[in-house]
Design an enzyme around this catalytic site. Structure first.
Site, PDB file in Angstrom:
ATOM      1  N   GLU A  89      -9.165   1.269   6.351  1.00 46.53           N
ATOM      2  CA  GLU A  89      -9.737   2.424   6.645  1.00 46.53           C
ATOM      3  C   GLU A  89     -10.643   2.474   5.448  1.00 46.53           C
ATOM      4  O   GLU A  89     -11.531   3.430   5.944  1.00 46.53           O
ATOM      5  CB  GLU A  89      -8.344   3.273   6.141  1.00 46.53           C
ATOM      6  CG  GLU A  89      -8.759   4.955   5.896  1.00 46.53           C
ATOM      7  CD  GLU A  89      -9.901   5.836   4.800  1.00 46.53           C
ATOM      8  OE1 GLU A  89     -10.280   6.728   5.521  1.00 46.53           O
ATOM      9  OE2 GLU A  89      -9.966   5.276   4.232  1.00 46.53           O
ATOM     10  N   GLU A  90     -10.813   1.972   4.770  1.00 43.79           N
ATOM     11  CA  GLU A  90     -12.033   1.550   3.971  1.00 43.79           C
ATOM     12  C   GLU A  90     -12.828   1.285   4.610  1.00 43.79           C
ATOM     13  O   GLU A  90     -14.171   0.957   3.897  1.00 43.79           O
ATOM     14  CB  GLU A  90     -11.600   1.270   2.441  1.00 43.79           C
ATOM     15  CG  GLU A  90     -10.719   1.860   1.815  1.00 43.79           C
ATOM     16  CD  GLU A  90     -10.607   3.320   1.141  1.00 43.79           C
ATOM     17  OE1 GLU A  90     -11.352   3.661   1.318  1.00 43.79           O
ATOM     18  OE2 GLU A  90     -10.523   3.755   0.640  1.00 43.79           O
TER      19      GLU A  90
ATOM     20  N   HIS B 255      -3.258   3.611   5.156  1.00 38.20           N
ATOM     21  CA  HIS B 255      -3.971   2.056   5.337  1.00 38.20           C
ATOM     22  C   HIS B 255      -3.540   1.533   4.084  1.00 38.20           C
ATOM     23  O   HIS B 255      -3.239   2.192   3.293  1.00 38.20           O
ATOM     24  CB  HIS B 255      -5.141   2.346   4.905  1.00 38.20           C
ATOM     25  CG  HIS B 255      -5.946   3.204   4.152  1.00 38.20           C
ATOM     26  ND1 HIS B 255      -6.351   2.445   2.615  1.00 38.20           N
ATOM     27  CD2 HIS B 255      -6.447   4.624   3.787  1.00 38.20           C
ATOM     28  CE1 HIS B 255      -6.896   3.664   2.113  1.00 38.20           C
ATOM     29  NE2 HIS B 255      -6.501   4.692   1.910  1.00 38.20           N
TER      30      HIS B 255
ATOM     31  N   ASP C   6      -5.487  -1.318   2.971  1.00 39.86           N
ATOM     32  CA  ASP C   6      -6.533  -1.818   2.509  1.00 39.86           C
ATOM     33  C   ASP C   6      -7.067  -0.941   1.294  1.00 39.86           C
ATOM     34  O   ASP C   6      -6.654   0.302   1.158  1.00 39.86           O
ATOM     35  CB  ASP C   6      -8.069  -2.085   3.277  1.00 39.86           C
ATOM     36  CG  ASP C   6      -8.380  -0.938   3.833  1.00 39.86           C
ATOM     37  OD1 ASP C   6      -7.604   0.463   4.378  1.00 39.86           O
ATOM     38  OD2 ASP C   6      -8.750  -0.277   4.492  1.00 39.86           O
TER      39      ASP C   6
ATOM     40  N   ASP D 187      -5.007   5.603  -4.115  1.00 33.73           N
ATOM     41  CA  ASP D 187      -5.861   5.642  -2.461  1.00 33.73           C
ATOM     42  C   ASP D 187      -4.955   4.665  -2.249  1.00 33.73           C
ATOM     43  O   ASP D 187      -6.302   3.386  -1.932  1.00 33.73           O
ATOM     44  CB  ASP D 187      -6.659   6.175  -2.610  1.00 33.73           C
ATOM     45  CG  ASP D 187      -7.915   6.142  -1.108  1.00 33.73           C
ATOM     46  OD1 ASP D 187      -7.339   6.085   0.213  1.00 33.73           O
ATOM     47  OD2 ASP D 187      -9.142   6.378  -0.930  1.00 33.73           O
TER      48      ASP D 187
ATOM     49  N   HIS E  47     -11.263   5.324  -6.359  1.00 32.84           N
ATOM     50  CA  HIS E  47     -12.203   4.429  -5.645  1.00 32.84           C
ATOM     51  C   HIS E  47     -13.074   4.397  -7.415  1.00 32.84           C
ATOM     52  O   HIS E  47     -14.380   3.587  -6.834  1.00 32.84           O
ATOM     53  CB  HIS E  47     -13.038   5.036  -5.222  1.00 32.84           C
ATOM     54  CG  HIS E  47     -12.599   5.439  -3.745  1.00 32.84           C
ATOM     55  ND1 HIS E  47     -13.640   4.896  -2.153  1.00 32.84           N
ATOM     56  CD2 HIS E  47     -11.810   5.420  -2.749  1.00 32.84           C
ATOM     57  CE1 HIS E  47     -13.516   5.338  -0.890  1.00 32.84           C
ATOM     58  NE2 HIS E  47     -11.616   5.536  -1.587  1.00 32.84           N
TER      59      HIS E  47
ATOM     60  N   GLU F 285      -3.046  10.614   2.568  1.00 30.68           N
ATOM     61  CA  GLU F 285      -5.003  10.135   1.348  1.00 30.68           C
ATOM     62  C   GLU F 285      -4.439  10.747   0.751  1.00 30.68           C
ATOM     63  O   GLU F 285      -3.689  12.545   0.337  1.00 30.68           O
ATOM     64  CB  GLU F 285      -6.190  10.481   3.131  1.00 30.68           C
ATOM     65  CG  GLU F 285      -6.548   9.850   3.399  1.00 30.68           C
ATOM     66  CD  GLU F 285      -7.112   8.542   3.055  1.00 30.68           C
ATOM     67  OE1 GLU F 285      -7.395   8.225   1.701  1.00 30.68           O
ATOM     68  OE2 GLU F 285      -7.231   7.617   3.926  1.00 30.68           O
TER      69      GLU F 285
HETATM   70 ZN    ZN Z   1      -7.806   6.593   1.532  1.00 24.67          ZN
END
Ligand code: ZN
EC number: 3.5.1.18
Length: 376
Positions: free
Chosen positions: A134-135, A67, A69, A100, A349, A163
């Site tokens: 994805e997020e 992903h 995003d 990520d 994150h 991931e």
């Molecule tokens: Zn991810």
């Protein structure tokens, strides 16, 4: 090779692609892949941009999935370096998405270029399934691309999701499955009244507390060699008016199962319902099914991944199904073998997300090694 992975990761971080924005990341990837012989298909569903890129028409099909995003940065002033300006510092690369998973995307691109340059006549096909959702709510991303591919019977044999699976060192952990996730939202109906006159009211907290206690103490399964036992967690419980002398009229609560392959979502729903029904209260429950568990316990993809990690790092990798859900849950039901391998996930994150620069180069070499073992 290492400089190129780093430069591409920086370019991707500098594109501020907070979910569901793609911010031109897929365009950058498409421009890199097209000259290597990939057919690029952009699949836009509502607010989400997806890319399906494929080189080759025959099987087996190896697919990189990921992903573009990222989650929001949180307060930018709390970051040591600006979150959307990639910054190198003491061997680490800082920026939202560094781990990520923009570093993984860059490593996939560089690995693919290195592999197809060495093996222009490789067997099978190489594909990329990239989403910008994805997020977020994962409605218009991977799941819809998979629906499109399934409708035209286009299958992948092996899928590597980028991931961030590693724990302390690159390649130390590979995810070869994920637990299922099921959420319940329950409302318990009571009758509001004065605490001094409980016979005129019905307290939903008192009525439901024993049922919650039983749910919390229930042993759902033993897990198995690949999965820990199924877990049940109450995440929210709300009731009460704020006043100390009022029995509330209702209670709402939310709980979640992370479940192994020893049970199904249907069985869990049946068991919860039968526990609740033993107690005498009115309730309504709504279920949200977030994904089936999946497992790739053995096979060529697992072997190739373990072998490539060992070659590049000297490390024996651990296969794990721990952690949250991922888009692998949408891909595995098509019959593809699915594993997840990416950078160290310690800062994902978080404020000051970062990735080790040397790890990115090693990740590209590992990805190339996997292609080499499967398609050379
Ligand atoms: Zn991810």
């Amino acid at each position: 090779m290492s400089c190129e992975v780093l430069a591409l990761t920086e370019e991707l971080i500098n594109r501020q692609s907070v979910t569901p924005e793609d911010a031109g990341c897929q365009q950058l990837m498409a421009e890199y892949l097209a000259p290597l012989g990939f057919d690029i298909e952009s699949m836009v569903f509502d607010d989400t941009t997806n890319m399906w890129a494929r080189k080759g028409a025959s099987g087996p099909v190896f697919c990189f999935a990921g992903h573009t995003d990222v989650v929001p940065s949180g307060p930018a002033e709390k970051w040591t370096f600006p979150p959307f300006t990639a910054t190198q510092h003491e061997g680490q690369l800082y920026g939202r998405g560094a781990a990520d998973m923009k570093g993984s995307l860059a490593a996939m691109l560089v690995a693919t270029k290195a592999f197809v340059t060495k093996h222009p006549e490789h067997t099978g096909s190489i594909a990329f399934l990239i989403t910008s959702d994805e997020e977020g709510p994962f409605i218009n991303g991977t799941t819809r691309v998979i629906d499109t591919l399934e409708a035209r019977n286009e299958k992948m044999t092996w899928c590597l999701v980028g991931e961030p699976s590693s724990t302390t060192l690159i390649g130390d952990v590979v995810k070869n499955g994920r637990r299922g996730s099921l959420t319940g939202d329950i409302t318990v109906k009571g009758v509001q009244g004065h605490v001094a006159y409980p016979h005129l009211a019905k307290n939903p907290i008192h009525l439901s507390a024993p049922a919650f206690a039983e749910l919390v103490q229930t042993h759902w399964d033993n897990g198995n060699a690949s999965f820990p036992p199924t877990s049940f967690q109450v995440s929210n419980i709300n009731s009460g008016t704020g006043a100390g002398n009022v029995i509330p009229g209702d209670l709402s609560a939310c709980f979640n199962f992370r479940f192994s392959t020893e049970v199904t979502d249907k069985q869990l729903i049946e068991r919860v319902t039968s526990i609740l029904d033993k107690y005498d209260f009115d309730y309504h429950i709504g279920w949200t099914f977030n994904g089936q568990p999946f497992l790739t316990d053995s096979g060529k993809l697992v072997e190739a991944t373990q072998g490539a990690i060992k070659d590049v790092t000297g490390r024996e990798t651990e296969l794990s199904t721990a952690g949250g859900t991922s888009d692998g849950r949408f891909i595995a039901p098509t019959g593809a073998q699915v594993i997840e391998l990416g950078p160290v996930n310690a800062t994902i994150h978080k404020i000051d997300e970062n990735v080790n620069i040397k790890d990115l180069a090693e990740l590209a070499k590992i990805y190339e090694g996997i292609l080499q073992r499967l398609l050379a």
